[in-house]
Design a protein around this motif. Structure first.
Motif, PDB file in Angstrom:
ATOM      1  N   UNK A 121       0.830  -1.209   0.000  1.00 55.97           N
ATOM      2  CA  UNK A 121       0.000   0.000   0.000  1.00 55.97           C
ATOM      3  C   UNK A 121       0.863   1.257   0.000  1.00 55.97           C
ATOM      4  N   UNK A 122       2.073   1.165   0.544  1.00 53.99           N
ATOM      5  CA  UNK A 122       2.932   2.333   0.637  1.00 53.99           C
ATOM      6  C   UNK A 122       3.644   2.662  -0.681  1.00 53.99           C
ATOM      7  N   UNK A 123       4.053   1.623  -1.410  1.00 54.84           N
ATOM      8  CA  UNK A 123       4.887   1.903  -2.592  1.00 54.84           C
ATOM      9  C   UNK A 123       4.202   1.633  -3.928  1.00 54.84           C
ATOM     10  N   UNK A 124       2.898   1.360  -3.906  1.00 57.35           N
ATOM     11  CA  UNK A 124       2.202   1.111  -5.175  1.00 57.35           C
ATOM     12  C   UNK A 124       2.288   2.383  -6.031  1.00 57.35           C
ATOM     13  N   UNK A 125       2.893   2.314  -7.236  1.00 60.34           N
ATOM     14  CA  UNK A 125       3.218   3.538  -7.983  1.00 60.34           C
ATOM     15  C   UNK A 125       2.173   3.991  -8.993  1.00 60.34           C
ATOM     16  N   UNK A 126       1.052   3.266  -9.094  1.00 63.88           N
ATOM     17  CA  UNK A 126       0.112   3.563 -10.170  1.00 63.88           C
ATOM     18  C   UNK A 126      -1.177   4.222  -9.666  1.00 63.88           C
ATOM     19  N   UNK A 127      -1.857   4.853 -10.600  1.00 63.35           N
ATOM     20  CA  UNK A 127      -3.199   5.378 -10.357  1.00 63.35           C
ATOM     21  C   UNK A 127      -4.197   4.509 -11.110  1.00 63.35           C
ATOM     22  N   UNK A 128      -5.471   4.709 -10.824  1.00 61.36           N
ATOM     23  CA  UNK A 128      -6.517   3.942 -11.505  1.00 61.36           C
ATOM     24  C   UNK A 128      -7.639   4.885 -11.906  1.00 61.36           C
ATOM     25  N   UNK A 129      -8.150   4.665 -13.124  1.00 65.18           N
ATOM     26  CA  UNK A 129      -9.197   5.545 -13.656  1.00 65.18           C
ATOM     27  C   UNK A 129     -10.224   4.711 -14.415  1.00 65.18           C
ATOM     28  N   UNK A 130     -11.483   4.973 -14.117  1.00 62.30           N
ATOM     29  CA  UNK A 130     -12.569   4.344 -14.871  1.00 62.30           C
ATOM     30  C   UNK A 130     -13.099   5.374 -15.868  1.00 62.30           C
ATOM     31  N   UNK A 131     -13.020   5.106 -17.186  1.00 66.43           N
ATOM     32  CA  UNK A 131     -13.454   6.091 -18.182  1.00 66.43           C
ATOM     33  C   UNK A 131     -14.965   6.274 -18.161  1.00 66.43           C
ATOM     34  N   UNK A 132     -15.450   7.338 -18.808  1.00 64.22           N
ATOM     35  CA  UNK A 132     -16.899   7.598 -18.832  1.00 64.22           C
ATOM     36  C   UNK A 132     -17.674   6.438 -19.453  1.00 64.22           C
ATOM     37  N   UNK A 133     -18.793   6.114 -18.803  1.00 64.72           N
ATOM     38  CA  UNK A 133     -19.700   5.080 -19.324  1.00 64.72           C
ATOM     39  C   UNK A 133     -20.902   5.025 -18.393  1.00 64.72           C
ATOM     40  N   UNK A 134     -21.933   4.322 -18.820  1.00 66.23           N
ATOM     41  CA  UNK A 134     -23.117   4.172 -17.982  1.00 66.23           C
ATOM     42  C   UNK A 134     -22.816   3.365 -16.724  1.00 66.23           C
ATOM     43  N   UNK A 135     -21.793   2.521 -16.798  1.00 67.17           N
ATOM     44  CA  UNK A 135     -21.454   1.682 -15.642  1.00 67.17           C
ATOM     45  C   UNK A 135     -20.408   2.331 -14.751  1.00 67.17           C
TER      46      UNK A 135
END
Length: 532
Positions: A391-405
């Motif tokens: 949890x301390x060194x995880x280097x990425x981000x996460x994104x959910x693109x636009x959609x109905x879901x």
């Protein structure tokens, strides 16, 4: 209450005081005994000391003019009746009266002056801004309370005299209505409350028996049912149960089940405590709410748009789940824009607590969400060994693109704040049918987000519906600024007065009101109206 300044000798002291105060300390005009007493009683460098120094040590309370007498009487009356506002019984009125009557010198009057000013400031702060500091009670109470300075309070009572006391409490219809409800509950408690409770049993249309009679009597005592001798759960009782359920935020099905009977059996004393807490909460809110503002009552699971004191739009809401790091906070801000077709940028806490363990077990988990590097570029999951990260060194981000879901649905409403809280749509529509709606990670989900958007855009678009739908149809993430920012108040009220004057009570879903009540009691608030 003992008379104030009855002794003629004290009045003579006041006359002497009038001739000796208001003079600065200079080599040829030494400080008077009164000035010295005031200076000694006021902490050096404090606001109250600065006020008296700037005011030439002119007394506010102990002079002989009609204005001084009116201020004294108004202050003593206010302190003696502070409990009417649910304030602490902590102003030592009797000690003040004793100090006044025992004054034998001009120096004594200086000490009396400062004692009265300190009591006034304590009372004025409590009534204007609340007796408690929200942040000391619960981590979700992040509201910044508006406070007047000591100098402002003292200048106010000097310039406006007794009228200033009437301006200290919130000047809102809600506060006045809660005060009336407090008086009504006192009268009810004096008469014995609502009578016998109802046994925990399911009662519905057509039932008969002693429990139905107890339910009938309770509903009559509460004012939901007209007096009747009917021993049956008839149509009139059905309507009464539904009215009670509506007024308490329960599913209005007319069945007196466990949840309904639990709320029915709450005592008038319990409801009085909720009103006292609501009065304190009302004192925490900004004095200027905004001619148009958004009001989210977390305990009511609702979001409203209020225009000039009238609710012009209302929708159901889902609030944060009742666990440590998900409860929705309470604060006020300004809505600046909405985002149509939003992306969901997953909060770091959700990434590390929920998604990282899944990715470590299966790199293709939650594959509807893009994993991105610091530049926003999507990475290849297959090229990453997620087990090497914590949890301390995880280097990425996460994104959910636009959609109905998308987790945010198709629109979000932004009032940028340090808590990353906003209002938004959701694909999980079924949750709005629940009676209790605490399911989110902290943000507020709306049952009718499109209609909410139309109402906001109506102030700036000729055809808000067509404008919204046109932007939505592009499928592109689009920010729409609000030309006039709208104040947003995230509140939490288990007792409030509805738009038609009806009393509403709600469950304490986060147990915050219980914490506030405990703190009020610790501060010295009592319920003198309750016997036994």
């Amino acid at each position: 209450m003992r008379a104030f300044f009855r002794a003629s000798s004290v009045l003579a002291l006041a006359a002497c005081l009038a001739a000796t105060t208001g003079v600065a300390n200079t080599p040829d005009k030494p400080a008077t005994a009164f000035q010295m007493a005031v200076a000694e009683s006021a902490p050096s460098g404090s606001e109250i000391a600065d006020f008296y120094r700037a005011n030439g040590f002119t007394p506010i309370w102990v002079g002989e003019t009609p204005e001084h007498a009116t201020r004294r009487a108004s202050l003593i009356q206010a302190l003696a009746t502070a409990h009417m506002h649910g304030l602490p019984d902590a102003y030592n009125v009797e000690a003040l009266l004793t100090k006044m009557q025992e004054a034998r010198s001009v120096r004594d009057l200086g000490a009396v002056e400062m004692a009265l000013s300190r009591a006034f400031i304590a009372y004025a702060n409590d009534l204007y801004s609340g007796a408690l500091r929200p942040a000391d009670i619960d981590e979700g109470l992040v509201r910044k309370v508006q406070r007047r300075s000591t100098v402002d309070h003292l200048q106010g009572v000097v310039s406006e005299n007794a009228a200033y006391f009437d301006q200290l409490a919130p000047q809102t219809a809600q506060y006045r209505a809660l005060m009336k409800q407090k008086v009504s509950l006192k009268a009810l408690i004096d008469q014995g409350g609502w009578g016998a409770t109802v046994p925990q049993d399911k009662l519905e249309l057509g039932d008969t028996g002693p429990n139905v009679i107890k339910l009938r009597n309770r509903l009559v005592a509460m004012g939901y049912l007209k007096p009747t001798a009917s021993p049956r759960f008839d149509d009139a009782m059905l309507a009464a149960v539904k009215d009670f359920q509506t007024a308490h935020g329960l599913a209005s099905d007319g069945v007196a089940g466990q949840g309904t009977i639990t709320e029915l059996n709450r005592s008038a004393s319990d409801r009085l405590r909720a009103v006292y807490v609501a009065l304190e909460r009302e004192r925490w809110l900004p004095r200027e709410r905004g001619e148009r503002h958004i009001l989210v009552n977390q305990a009511d699971f609702s979001a409203k748009i209020v225009d000039d004191g009238l609710v012009t739009f209302e929708t159901r809401a889902v609030i944060g789940k009742n666990v440590h790091d998900r409860r929705s906070p309470e604060f006020s801000d300004e809505m600046e824009h909405m985002v149509i077709n939003p992306s969901w940028y997953v909060p770091r806490s959700i990434i590390t607590k929920e998604y990282l363990p899944q990715l470590q077990s299966n790199p293709n988990a939650v594959n509807h969400i893009h994993i991105t590097d610091r530049s926003g570029r999507q990475i290849d999951r297959g090229a990453v060994d997620f087990t090497q990260f914590t949890a301390r060194n995880f280097p990425f981000a996460m994104r959910q693109p636009p959609s109905k879901s998308n987790a945010l649905g198709l629109v979000k409403f932004m009032f940028p704040n340090q808590y990353n809280i906003y209002l938004h749509d959701t694909p999980q529509k079924s949750l709005f049918a629940r009676e209790s709606r605490a399911f989110s990670h902290g943000c507020i989900r709306l049952a009718q987000p499109f209609e909410f958007a139309f109402a906001l855009l109506a102030k700036q678009e000729e055809d808000p519906r067509a404008f919204f739908q046109r932007v939505l149809a592009t499928g592109k993430e689009t920010t729409v600024p609000l030309k006039q920012h709208v104040p947003v108040h995230l509140i939490y009220r288990t007792a409030y007065i509805g738009p038609k004057g009806e009393v509403q009570y709600r469950r304490d879903v986060y147990s915050r009101d219980q914490k506030i009540w405990d703190a009020l009691q610790k501060a010295g608030v009592v319920l003198p109206d309750v016997q036994g």
